[in-house]
Design a protein around this motif. Sequence first.
Motif, PDB file in Angstrom:
ATOM      1  N   ASP A 187       0.810  -1.226   0.000  1.00 30.91           N
ATOM      2  CA  ASP A 187       0.000   0.000   0.000  1.00 30.91           C
ATOM      3  C   ASP A 187       0.842   1.275   0.000  1.00 30.91           C
ATOM      4  O   ASP A 187       0.395   2.302  -0.519  1.00 30.91           O
ATOM      5  N   ASP A 188       2.042   1.217   0.562  1.00 28.79           N
ATOM      6  CA  ASP A 188       2.843   2.438   0.633  1.00 28.79           C
ATOM      7  C   ASP A 188       3.610   2.723  -0.654  1.00 28.79           C
ATOM      8  O   ASP A 188       4.205   3.786  -0.811  1.00 28.79           O
ATOM      9  N   LEU A 189       3.573   1.766  -1.595  1.00 31.16           N
ATOM     10  CA  LEU A 189       4.314   1.954  -2.842  1.00 31.16           C
ATOM     11  C   LEU A 189       3.412   2.078  -4.065  1.00 31.16           C
ATOM     12  O   LEU A 189       3.885   2.332  -5.165  1.00 31.16           O
ATOM     13  N   GLY A 190       2.119   1.907  -3.870  1.00 33.82           N
ATOM     14  CA  GLY A 190       1.202   2.024  -4.991  1.00 33.82           C
ATOM     15  C   GLY A 190      -0.191   1.596  -4.610  1.00 33.82           C
ATOM     16  O   GLY A 190      -0.484   1.330  -3.437  1.00 33.82           O
ATOM     17  N   LEU A 191      -1.044   1.536  -5.611  1.00 30.17           N
ATOM     18  CA  LEU A 191      -2.456   1.256  -5.369  1.00 30.17           C
ATOM     19  C   LEU A 191      -2.976   0.304  -6.435  1.00 30.17           C
ATOM     20  O   LEU A 191      -2.810   0.550  -7.635  1.00 30.17           O
ATOM     21  N   VAL A 192      -3.568  -0.796  -5.999  1.00 29.47           N
ATOM     22  CA  VAL A 192      -4.198  -1.751  -6.910  1.00 29.47           C
ATOM     23  C   VAL A 192      -5.687  -1.425  -6.974  1.00 29.47           C
ATOM     24  O   VAL A 192      -6.334  -1.270  -5.942  1.00 29.47           O
ATOM     25  N   PHE A 193      -6.241  -1.307  -8.195  1.00 29.52           N
ATOM     26  CA  PHE A 193      -7.643  -0.915  -8.314  1.00 29.52           C
ATOM     27  C   PHE A 193      -8.423  -1.900  -9.172  1.00 29.52           C
ATOM     28  O   PHE A 193      -7.868  -2.600 -10.030  1.00 29.52           O
ATOM     29  N   ASN A 194      -9.724  -1.962  -8.904  1.00 31.31           N
ATOM     30  CA  ASN A 194     -10.630  -2.788  -9.698  1.00 31.31           C
ATOM     31  C   ASN A 194     -11.353  -1.976 -10.766  1.00 31.31           C
ATOM     32  O   ASN A 194     -11.560  -2.435 -11.881  1.00 31.31           O
ATOM     33  N   ASN A 195     -11.758  -0.758 -10.388  1.00 30.77           N
ATOM     34  CA  ASN A 195     -12.518   0.092 -11.302  1.00 30.77           C
ATOM     35  C   ASN A 195     -12.005   1.517 -11.233  1.00 30.77           C
ATOM     36  O   ASN A 195     -11.434   1.944 -10.216  1.00 30.77           O
TER      37      ASN A 195
END
Length: 398
Positions: free
Chosen positions: A343-351
Amino acid sequence: MKTIFVFAYYSYSDPVFQSAVLPYLKLVKSDDLRFVVLTWEQAVFKLNKDEIKSAKKELLKHNIIWHKTRWHSGRFKRIKKAFDFTKGLLISLFFIIKYRASKIYSEGFPGAIFGHYLSIITNRKHVIHTFEPHSDYMKDAGVWTSSSWEYRLLNRLEKPIAKRAEYIITATQAYKEVIEQKSGKKNVLVIPSCIDLEQFKFDDTVRNQIRNQLKIKEHQIVITYLGKLGGMYMEDELFQFFQLCLNSDSERFHFFLFTNADQDLVKSKLEQFKIPTSKILVRFLQKGEVADYLSASDIGFCGVRPIMSQQYSSPIKTGEYWASGLYTLLPKGVSEDWKYLSDDLGLVFNNIDKSLVETLIKQNQIQPFYKRRNEVVTKLASLRSIKNYKSQIEKLFH
Protein backbone atom coordinates in the motif's frame (compact mmCIF):
# COMPACT_ATOMS: atom_id res chain seq x y z
CA MET A 1 31.92 -16.73 -34.69
CA LYS A 2 28.42 -17.93 -33.85
CA THR A 3 25.61 -16.04 -35.60
CA ILE A 4 22.03 -15.70 -34.38
CA PHE A 5 19.35 -14.51 -36.80
CA VAL A 6 16.84 -12.25 -35.01
CA PHE A 7 13.40 -11.84 -36.53
CA ALA A 8 11.70 -8.80 -34.95
CA TYR A 9 8.27 -7.98 -36.39
CA TYR A 10 8.64 -4.39 -35.19
CA SER A 11 10.20 -1.16 -36.40
CA TYR A 12 13.63 -0.26 -35.09
CA SER A 13 12.44 2.81 -33.16
CA ASP A 14 9.25 1.12 -31.94
CA PRO A 15 9.38 1.22 -28.11
CA VAL A 16 8.72 -2.53 -28.07
CA PHE A 17 11.86 -3.24 -30.10
CA GLN A 18 13.90 -0.79 -28.06
CA SER A 19 12.69 -2.30 -24.77
CA ALA A 20 12.00 -5.96 -25.48
CA VAL A 21 14.60 -6.91 -28.09
CA LEU A 22 17.67 -4.69 -28.25
CA PRO A 23 18.63 -4.70 -24.52
CA TYR A 24 18.78 -8.51 -24.48
CA LEU A 25 21.12 -8.62 -27.47
CA LYS A 26 23.40 -5.97 -26.00
CA LEU A 27 23.47 -7.72 -22.62
CA VAL A 28 25.22 -10.83 -23.97
CA LYS A 29 27.81 -9.05 -26.11
CA SER A 30 30.91 -11.17 -26.77
CA ASP A 31 33.61 -11.40 -29.43
CA ASP A 32 32.46 -14.84 -30.58
CA LEU A 33 28.75 -14.03 -30.90
CA ARG A 34 26.96 -11.78 -33.38
CA PHE A 35 23.34 -11.01 -34.19
CA VAL A 36 21.79 -10.33 -37.59
CA VAL A 37 18.55 -8.45 -37.02
CA LEU A 38 15.65 -7.95 -39.44
CA THR A 39 13.09 -5.28 -38.51
CA TRP A 40 9.86 -4.22 -40.22
CA GLU A 41 9.65 -0.47 -40.64
CA GLN A 42 6.34 1.37 -40.30
CA ALA A 43 5.78 4.96 -41.46
CA VAL A 44 4.99 6.15 -37.93
CA PHE A 45 8.49 5.13 -36.80
CA LYS A 46 10.33 6.30 -39.91
CA LEU A 47 14.00 7.29 -39.50
CA ASN A 48 15.94 9.54 -41.85
CA LYS A 49 19.15 8.44 -43.59
CA ASP A 50 21.46 9.98 -41.00
CA GLU A 51 19.55 8.33 -38.14
CA ILE A 52 19.73 4.96 -39.87
CA LYS A 53 23.45 5.34 -40.52
CA SER A 54 24.11 6.35 -36.92
CA ALA A 55 22.04 3.47 -35.53
CA LYS A 56 23.82 0.89 -37.67
CA LYS A 57 27.22 2.21 -36.61
CA GLU A 58 26.27 2.05 -32.93
CA LEU A 59 24.84 -1.47 -33.26
CA LEU A 60 28.05 -2.77 -34.84
CA LYS A 61 29.83 -1.94 -31.58
CA HIS A 62 27.70 -4.67 -30.03
CA ASN A 63 28.21 -7.15 -32.90
CA ILE A 64 24.69 -6.46 -34.18
CA ILE A 65 24.10 -6.20 -37.93
CA TRP A 66 20.81 -4.49 -38.72
CA HIS A 67 18.73 -4.99 -41.84
CA LYS A 68 15.22 -3.66 -42.43
CA THR A 69 12.25 -4.12 -44.70
CA ARG A 70 8.88 -2.42 -45.05
CA TRP A 71 5.76 -3.27 -43.06
CA HIS A 72 2.41 -3.37 -44.92
CA SER A 73 -1.03 -2.97 -43.36
CA GLY A 74 -4.33 -1.18 -43.93
CA ARG A 75 -6.77 -2.08 -46.72
CA PHE A 76 -6.61 -5.54 -48.30
CA LYS A 77 -4.96 -6.77 -45.11
CA ARG A 78 -5.02 -10.47 -45.98
CA ILE A 79 -3.23 -9.87 -49.27
CA LYS A 80 -0.67 -7.58 -47.66
CA LYS A 81 0.03 -9.98 -44.80
CA ALA A 82 0.41 -12.87 -47.24
CA PHE A 83 2.87 -10.74 -49.20
CA ASP A 84 4.77 -9.83 -46.02
CA PHE A 85 4.89 -13.47 -44.95
CA THR A 86 6.32 -14.62 -48.25
CA LYS A 87 8.74 -11.72 -48.48
CA GLY A 88 9.76 -12.17 -44.84
CA LEU A 89 10.59 -15.84 -45.36
CA LEU A 90 12.63 -15.17 -48.50
CA ILE A 91 14.60 -12.26 -47.03
CA SER A 92 15.22 -14.16 -43.81
CA LEU A 93 16.42 -17.25 -45.67
CA PHE A 94 18.86 -15.08 -47.60
CA PHE A 95 20.35 -13.63 -44.41
CA ILE A 96 20.44 -17.00 -42.62
CA ILE A 97 22.43 -18.49 -45.50
CA LYS A 98 24.58 -15.41 -46.10
CA TYR A 99 25.69 -15.07 -42.48
CA ARG A 100 25.59 -18.83 -41.74
CA ALA A 101 23.27 -18.32 -38.80
CA SER A 102 23.03 -21.36 -36.53
CA LYS A 103 19.96 -20.33 -34.54
CA ILE A 104 16.78 -18.25 -34.99
CA TYR A 105 15.51 -15.91 -32.28
CA SER A 106 12.07 -14.32 -32.57
CA GLU A 107 10.19 -11.78 -30.47
CA GLY A 108 6.47 -11.97 -29.73
CA PHE A 109 3.98 -14.42 -31.16
CA PRO A 110 3.47 -12.91 -34.64
CA GLY A 111 7.25 -13.00 -35.04
CA ALA A 112 7.33 -16.56 -33.68
CA ILE A 113 5.24 -17.71 -36.67
CA PHE A 114 8.00 -16.60 -39.04
CA GLY A 115 10.66 -18.09 -36.79
CA HIS A 116 8.80 -21.40 -36.63
CA TYR A 117 8.64 -21.88 -40.40
CA LEU A 118 12.21 -20.67 -40.86
CA SER A 119 13.24 -23.27 -38.30
CA ILE A 120 11.46 -26.02 -40.26
CA ILE A 121 12.87 -24.94 -43.63
CA THR A 122 16.47 -24.45 -42.44
CA ASN A 123 16.54 -27.09 -39.67
CA ARG A 124 17.83 -24.43 -37.24
CA LYS A 125 16.88 -24.28 -33.58
CA HIS A 126 14.29 -21.66 -32.68
CA VAL A 127 14.11 -19.56 -29.50
CA ILE A 128 10.99 -17.50 -28.76
CA HIS A 129 11.08 -14.49 -26.46
CA THR A 130 7.81 -13.09 -25.06
CA PHE A 131 5.62 -16.05 -25.92
CA GLU A 132 2.15 -14.89 -24.87
CA PRO A 133 -1.46 -15.71 -25.85
CA HIS A 134 -1.56 -12.96 -28.46
CA SER A 135 -4.71 -14.28 -30.10
CA ASP A 136 -6.59 -14.24 -26.78
CA TYR A 137 -5.28 -10.74 -26.00
CA MET A 138 -6.79 -9.47 -29.22
CA LYS A 139 -10.04 -11.40 -28.82
CA ASP A 140 -10.57 -10.41 -25.17
CA ALA A 141 -9.87 -6.78 -26.04
CA GLY A 142 -12.55 -6.84 -28.76
CA VAL A 143 -10.08 -6.26 -31.60
CA TRP A 144 -10.66 -9.73 -33.07
CA THR A 145 -13.58 -12.13 -32.78
CA SER A 146 -13.29 -15.87 -32.23
CA SER A 147 -14.40 -16.37 -35.84
CA SER A 148 -11.94 -13.90 -37.43
CA TRP A 149 -9.21 -15.38 -39.60
CA GLU A 150 -6.50 -13.66 -37.54
CA TYR A 151 -7.69 -15.24 -34.31
CA ARG A 152 -8.25 -18.71 -35.75
CA LEU A 153 -4.85 -18.75 -37.47
CA LEU A 154 -2.77 -17.59 -34.50
CA ASN A 155 -4.68 -19.66 -31.97
CA ARG A 156 -4.24 -22.81 -34.04
CA LEU A 157 -0.48 -22.25 -34.43
CA GLU A 158 0.35 -21.67 -30.76
CA LYS A 159 0.67 -25.35 -29.79
CA PRO A 160 2.89 -26.61 -32.68
CA ILE A 161 5.11 -23.53 -32.48
CA ALA A 162 5.62 -24.00 -28.74
CA LYS A 163 6.28 -27.72 -29.16
CA ARG A 164 9.01 -27.28 -31.78
CA ALA A 165 10.91 -24.37 -30.17
CA GLU A 166 14.16 -25.11 -28.35
CA TYR A 167 13.35 -22.56 -25.64
CA ILE A 168 10.32 -20.46 -24.84
CA ILE A 169 10.49 -17.36 -22.69
CA THR A 170 7.23 -16.23 -21.18
CA ALA A 171 6.49 -13.46 -18.70
CA THR A 172 4.63 -15.18 -15.86
CA GLN A 173 4.66 -18.42 -13.93
CA ALA A 174 0.95 -18.79 -14.65
CA TYR A 175 1.47 -18.92 -18.42
CA LYS A 176 4.49 -21.19 -18.10
CA GLU A 177 2.13 -23.73 -16.53
CA VAL A 178 -0.39 -23.26 -19.35
CA ILE A 179 2.28 -23.85 -22.01
CA GLU A 180 3.58 -26.95 -20.28
CA GLN A 181 0.08 -28.36 -19.97
CA LYS A 182 -0.94 -27.65 -23.58
CA SER A 183 2.25 -28.62 -25.40
CA GLY A 184 4.17 -30.78 -22.98
CA LYS A 185 7.04 -28.34 -23.41
CA LYS A 186 9.60 -28.34 -20.58
CA ASN A 187 12.16 -25.76 -21.73
CA VAL A 188 10.05 -22.80 -20.65
CA LEU A 189 11.77 -19.92 -18.86
CA VAL A 190 9.97 -17.19 -16.94
CA ILE A 191 11.50 -13.77 -17.61
CA PRO A 192 9.29 -10.69 -17.15
CA SER A 193 9.66 -7.60 -19.32
CA CYS A 194 13.03 -6.33 -18.10
CA ILE A 195 14.54 -2.88 -17.79
CA ASP A 196 18.00 -1.44 -17.22
CA LEU A 197 18.09 0.10 -13.75
CA GLU A 198 21.01 2.30 -14.79
CA GLN A 199 19.01 3.80 -17.66
CA PHE A 200 16.02 4.67 -15.49
CA LYS A 201 17.80 6.27 -12.58
CA PHE A 202 15.94 9.14 -10.94
CA ASP A 203 17.51 12.54 -11.65
CA ASP A 204 16.47 15.33 -9.30
CA THR A 205 18.12 18.03 -11.44
CA VAL A 206 16.25 16.93 -14.56
CA ARG A 207 13.05 16.70 -12.54
CA ASN A 208 13.31 20.32 -11.46
CA GLN A 209 14.26 21.53 -14.95
CA ILE A 210 11.26 19.89 -16.62
CA ARG A 211 8.78 20.89 -13.94
CA ASN A 212 10.04 24.49 -13.92
CA GLN A 213 9.77 24.62 -17.70
CA LEU A 214 6.17 23.37 -17.51
CA LYS A 215 5.38 25.59 -14.49
CA ILE A 216 4.52 22.62 -12.28
CA LYS A 217 5.01 23.33 -8.60
CA GLU A 218 6.69 21.00 -6.12
CA HIS A 219 3.48 20.19 -4.24
CA GLN A 220 1.56 19.34 -7.41
CA ILE A 221 1.19 15.73 -8.52
CA VAL A 222 2.07 14.59 -12.03
CA ILE A 223 0.38 11.37 -13.15
CA THR A 224 2.02 9.75 -16.17
CA TYR A 225 0.65 7.27 -18.67
CA LEU A 226 3.19 5.76 -21.04
CA GLY A 227 1.92 3.61 -23.89
CA LYS A 228 -0.77 2.90 -26.45
CA LEU A 229 -4.49 3.67 -26.45
CA GLY A 230 -7.36 1.38 -27.43
CA GLY A 231 -7.74 -2.35 -27.89
CA MET A 232 -6.13 -4.09 -24.93
CA TYR A 233 -5.15 -0.67 -23.54
CA MET A 234 -7.50 1.73 -21.81
CA GLU A 235 -8.77 4.72 -23.76
CA ASP A 236 -11.97 6.30 -22.44
CA GLU A 237 -11.15 4.86 -19.01
CA LEU A 238 -7.84 6.74 -18.95
CA PHE A 239 -9.37 10.10 -19.83
CA GLN A 240 -12.20 9.48 -17.39
CA PHE A 241 -9.59 8.95 -14.67
CA PHE A 242 -7.91 12.25 -15.56
CA GLN A 243 -11.29 13.97 -15.43
CA LEU A 244 -12.09 12.52 -12.00
CA CYS A 245 -8.76 13.72 -10.64
CA LEU A 246 -9.40 17.26 -11.84
CA ASN A 247 -12.94 17.21 -10.47
CA SER A 248 -11.53 16.28 -7.07
CA ASP A 249 -8.67 18.78 -7.03
CA SER A 250 -8.09 20.73 -10.23
CA GLU A 251 -5.14 22.68 -8.81
CA ARG A 252 -3.18 19.71 -7.54
CA PHE A 253 -3.07 17.38 -10.54
CA HIS A 254 -1.15 17.50 -13.83
CA PHE A 255 -0.82 14.73 -16.43
CA PHE A 256 1.77 13.42 -18.86
CA LEU A 257 0.41 11.34 -21.74
CA PHE A 258 3.24 9.81 -23.75
CA THR A 259 1.80 7.91 -26.69
CA ASN A 260 2.03 7.53 -30.45
CA ALA A 261 -1.78 7.52 -30.72
CA ASP A 262 -3.39 9.68 -33.40
CA GLN A 263 -3.30 13.29 -32.24
CA ASP A 264 -6.81 14.01 -33.54
CA LEU A 265 -8.09 11.14 -31.40
CA VAL A 266 -6.33 12.50 -28.33
CA LYS A 267 -7.67 15.99 -29.00
CA SER A 268 -11.24 14.72 -29.29
CA LYS A 269 -10.91 12.78 -26.02
CA LEU A 270 -9.60 15.82 -24.19
CA GLU A 271 -12.59 17.80 -25.43
CA GLN A 272 -15.04 14.99 -24.61
CA PHE A 273 -13.80 14.65 -21.04
CA LYS A 274 -13.25 18.39 -20.56
CA ILE A 275 -9.54 18.17 -19.79
CA PRO A 276 -7.79 21.53 -20.34
CA THR A 277 -4.68 21.34 -22.48
CA SER A 278 -2.93 23.43 -19.82
CA LYS A 279 -3.18 20.45 -17.46
CA ILE A 280 -1.72 17.79 -19.75
CA LEU A 281 1.43 17.30 -21.78
CA VAL A 282 0.88 15.02 -24.79
CA ARG A 283 3.96 13.75 -26.63
CA PHE A 284 5.57 10.71 -28.19
CA LEU A 285 8.92 10.24 -26.48
CA GLN A 286 12.08 8.81 -27.95
CA LYS A 287 13.61 6.04 -25.84
CA GLY A 288 16.30 8.32 -24.44
CA GLU A 289 13.74 10.84 -23.16
CA VAL A 290 11.57 8.49 -21.12
CA ALA A 291 13.70 8.42 -17.97
CA ASP A 292 13.84 12.23 -17.79
CA TYR A 293 10.08 12.65 -17.88
CA LEU A 294 9.53 9.83 -15.44
CA SER A 295 11.87 11.66 -13.07
CA ALA A 296 9.56 14.67 -13.38
CA SER A 297 6.54 12.50 -12.53
CA ASP A 298 5.08 11.31 -9.23
CA ILE A 299 2.66 8.53 -10.20
CA GLY A 300 2.76 5.96 -12.99
CA PHE A 301 -0.54 4.64 -14.36
CA CYS A 302 -0.70 1.17 -15.94
CA GLY A 303 -3.51 1.36 -18.48
CA VAL A 304 -3.69 -2.28 -19.54
CA ARG A 305 -7.31 -3.43 -19.45
CA PRO A 306 -7.82 -6.22 -16.88
CA ILE A 307 -9.18 -8.69 -19.41
CA MET A 308 -8.78 -12.37 -18.56
CA SER A 309 -5.75 -13.14 -20.76
CA GLN A 310 -3.79 -10.16 -19.43
CA GLN A 311 -2.96 -12.14 -16.29
CA TYR A 312 -0.20 -13.63 -18.46
CA SER A 313 1.29 -10.32 -19.60
CA SER A 314 4.19 -8.25 -18.25
CA PRO A 315 3.79 -4.56 -19.20
CA ILE A 316 7.20 -2.99 -19.71
CA LYS A 317 5.87 0.36 -18.49
CA THR A 318 5.36 -0.99 -14.97
CA GLY A 319 9.04 -1.88 -14.71
CA GLU A 320 10.02 1.55 -16.02
CA TYR A 321 7.77 3.23 -13.44
CA TRP A 322 9.29 1.15 -10.64
CA ALA A 323 12.87 1.74 -11.79
CA SER A 324 12.16 5.49 -11.75
CA GLY A 325 10.72 5.18 -8.26
CA LEU A 326 7.15 6.08 -9.11
CA TYR A 327 4.11 5.36 -6.99
CA THR A 328 2.13 3.09 -9.32
CA LEU A 329 -1.53 2.48 -10.06
CA LEU A 330 -2.13 -1.07 -11.27
CA PRO A 331 -5.36 -2.80 -12.36
CA LYS A 332 -5.94 -5.98 -10.39
CA GLY A 333 -5.41 -9.12 -12.44
CA VAL A 334 -2.93 -7.70 -14.95
CA SER A 335 0.32 -9.68 -14.95
CA GLU A 336 1.65 -10.71 -11.53
CA ASP A 337 2.87 -7.20 -10.73
CA TRP A 338 -0.07 -6.23 -8.54
CA LYS A 339 0.72 -9.09 -6.14
CA TYR A 340 4.00 -7.42 -5.18
CA LEU A 341 2.61 -3.95 -4.61
CA SER A 342 2.32 -2.87 -0.97
CA ASP A 343 0.00 0.00 0.00
CA ASP A 344 2.84 2.44 0.63
CA LEU A 345 4.31 1.95 -2.84
CA GLY A 346 1.20 2.02 -4.99
CA LEU A 347 -2.46 1.26 -5.37
CA VAL A 348 -4.20 -1.75 -6.91
CA PHE A 349 -7.64 -0.91 -8.31
CA ASN A 350 -10.63 -2.79 -9.70
CA ASN A 351 -12.52 0.09 -11.30
CA ILE A 352 -11.92 3.67 -12.32
CA ASP A 353 -14.36 5.71 -10.28
CA LYS A 354 -14.53 8.50 -7.74
CA SER A 355 -13.50 6.21 -4.87
CA LEU A 356 -10.21 5.44 -6.62
CA VAL A 357 -9.31 9.12 -6.73
CA GLU A 358 -10.44 9.64 -3.14
CA THR A 359 -8.23 6.77 -2.00
CA LEU A 360 -5.35 8.17 -4.00
CA ILE A 361 -5.64 11.60 -2.42
CA LYS A 362 -5.78 10.10 1.08
CA GLN A 363 -2.45 8.39 0.60
CA ASN A 364 -0.18 10.76 2.51
CA GLN A 365 2.88 9.01 1.08
CA ILE A 366 2.37 10.41 -2.43
CA GLN A 367 3.71 13.90 -1.73
CA PRO A 368 6.58 14.21 -1.47
CA PHE A 369 6.72 10.59 -2.61
CA TYR A 370 9.56 11.13 -5.05
CA LYS A 371 11.92 11.63 -2.11
CA ARG A 372 11.45 7.95 -1.24
CA ARG A 373 12.16 6.54 -4.70
CA ASN A 374 15.06 4.39 -3.52
CA GLU A 375 12.58 2.30 -1.54
CA VAL A 376 10.66 1.51 -4.72
CA VAL A 377 13.81 0.59 -6.62
CA THR A 378 14.97 -1.67 -3.80
CA LYS A 379 11.64 -3.41 -3.23
CA LEU A 380 10.17 -3.60 -6.74
CA ALA A 381 12.44 -2.66 -9.63
CA SER A 382 14.94 -5.41 -8.90
CA LEU A 383 12.17 -7.83 -9.96
CA ARG A 384 12.55 -6.41 -13.46
CA SER A 385 16.31 -5.75 -13.59
CA ILE A 386 17.67 -7.25 -16.79
CA LYS A 387 20.98 -8.04 -15.08
CA ASN A 388 19.19 -10.48 -12.77
CA TYR A 389 18.35 -12.63 -15.79
CA LYS A 390 21.68 -12.46 -17.62
CA SER A 391 22.64 -16.11 -17.10
CA GLN A 392 19.24 -17.30 -18.37
CA ILE A 393 19.43 -15.04 -21.41
CA GLU A 394 22.97 -16.16 -22.26
CA LYS A 395 21.73 -19.75 -22.14
CA LEU A 396 19.40 -19.03 -25.05
CA PHE A 397 22.20 -18.14 -27.47
CA HIS A 398 24.65 -20.95 -26.78
